[in-house]
Write an enzyme that holds these catalytic residues in place. Sequence first.
Site, PDB file in Angstrom:
ATOM      1  N   ASP A 150       0.871  -1.179   0.000  1.00 33.90           N
ATOM      2  CA  ASP A 150       0.000   0.000   0.000  1.00 33.90           C
ATOM      3  C   ASP A 150       0.909   1.230   0.000  1.00 33.90           C
ATOM      4  O   ASP A 150       1.601   1.473   0.987  1.00 33.90           O
ATOM      5  CB  ASP A 150      -0.877   0.046   1.253  1.00 33.90           C
ATOM      6  CG  ASP A 150      -1.911  -1.061   1.343  1.00 33.90           C
ATOM      7  OD1 ASP A 150      -1.570  -2.213   0.999  1.00 33.90           O
ATOM      8  OD2 ASP A 150      -3.046  -0.786   1.777  1.00 33.90           O
TER       9      ASP A 150
ATOM     10  N   LYS B  51      -7.173   3.293  -2.892  1.00 41.57           N
ATOM     11  CA  LYS B  51      -7.518   3.349  -1.466  1.00 41.57           C
ATOM     12  C   LYS B  51      -7.781   4.783  -1.043  1.00 41.57           C
ATOM     13  O   LYS B  51      -7.079   5.704  -1.469  1.00 41.57           O
ATOM     14  CB  LYS B  51      -6.364   2.731  -0.678  1.00 41.57           C
ATOM     15  CG  LYS B  51      -6.480   2.758   0.825  1.00 41.57           C
ATOM     16  CD  LYS B  51      -5.280   2.033   1.423  1.00 41.57           C
ATOM     17  CE  LYS B  51      -5.140   2.251   2.907  1.00 41.57           C
ATOM     18  NZ  LYS B  51      -3.927   1.589   3.454  1.00 41.57           N
TER      19      LYS B  51
ATOM     20  N   LYS C 175     -10.473   0.149  -1.872  1.00 41.20           N
ATOM     21  CA  LYS C 175     -10.303  -0.107  -0.442  1.00 41.20           C
ATOM     22  C   LYS C 175     -10.648   1.160   0.328  1.00 41.20           C
ATOM     23  O   LYS C 175     -10.148   2.240   0.015  1.00 41.20           O
ATOM     24  CB  LYS C 175      -8.866  -0.532  -0.137  1.00 41.20           C
ATOM     25  CG  LYS C 175      -8.566  -0.662   1.365  1.00 41.20           C
ATOM     26  CD  LYS C 175      -7.135  -1.119   1.602  1.00 41.20           C
ATOM     27  CE  LYS C 175      -6.761  -1.063   3.077  1.00 41.20           C
ATOM     28  NZ  LYS C 175      -5.376  -1.533   3.329  1.00 41.20           N
TER      29      LYS C 175
END
Length: 225
Positions: free
Chosen positions: A94, A158, A187
């Site tokens: 990430d 995300k 996400k």
Amino acid sequence: MTVTPEQLAGMIDHTQLKADATKEQFTKLCDEAREYGFAMVAINPYPVAQCKKQLEGSGVHVGAAIGFPLGQVTIEDKVAESQRAIANGADEIDYVINITELKAGNLSYLEDEMRQIVGVCREQGALSKVIFENCYLTDDEKRQAATIAKKVRPDFIKTSTGFGSGGATLEDVKLMKSVVGDAVQVKAAGGIRELEDALAFIDAGVTRLGTSAGVKLVDALRAQI
């Protein structure tokens, strides 16, 4: 959408990203992830090897946060950090985008950064997630970042790091989904602590939830059922 406790757990990235986290807290994080069947433990790169060893055979992924939480390091640094994390056992990456370059309209930089990091992940068989940190972005900037992602095709985009001035919102998730459709998963992360909110994000199309409240959320759904 009806979600079972097991399905909810399988969407949760069980998170411990605090600077003062202890080795005992990482041990507890991994124990909970194994017990509940969470998708991943979301951690900084340093404890990756410890968590990978503890989770061996569990099916739970280890995820490393790269350029975290500001994204204000060079592409080369983010690439190297990603490579080291994967070498140490990370299954997922990430990373935080360079918001300065996005706000400057330097979309070619954002695309280059994304292509390089996503490329490393693909080569090494790791999942890639691109953190926008939406609380600092205009809607147009969110669309621009999502448009790049639709072209580059990371596994996920995300909403947030959880360390900014705001976290995940339904409005942002819907905006992101409106751009990427089913080409890239979304996400939601940041401030997700109540079951009602988690289920609303799932209904909006989210397939991963980043939260330190995963145990609470799954237990709440079990109690509800």
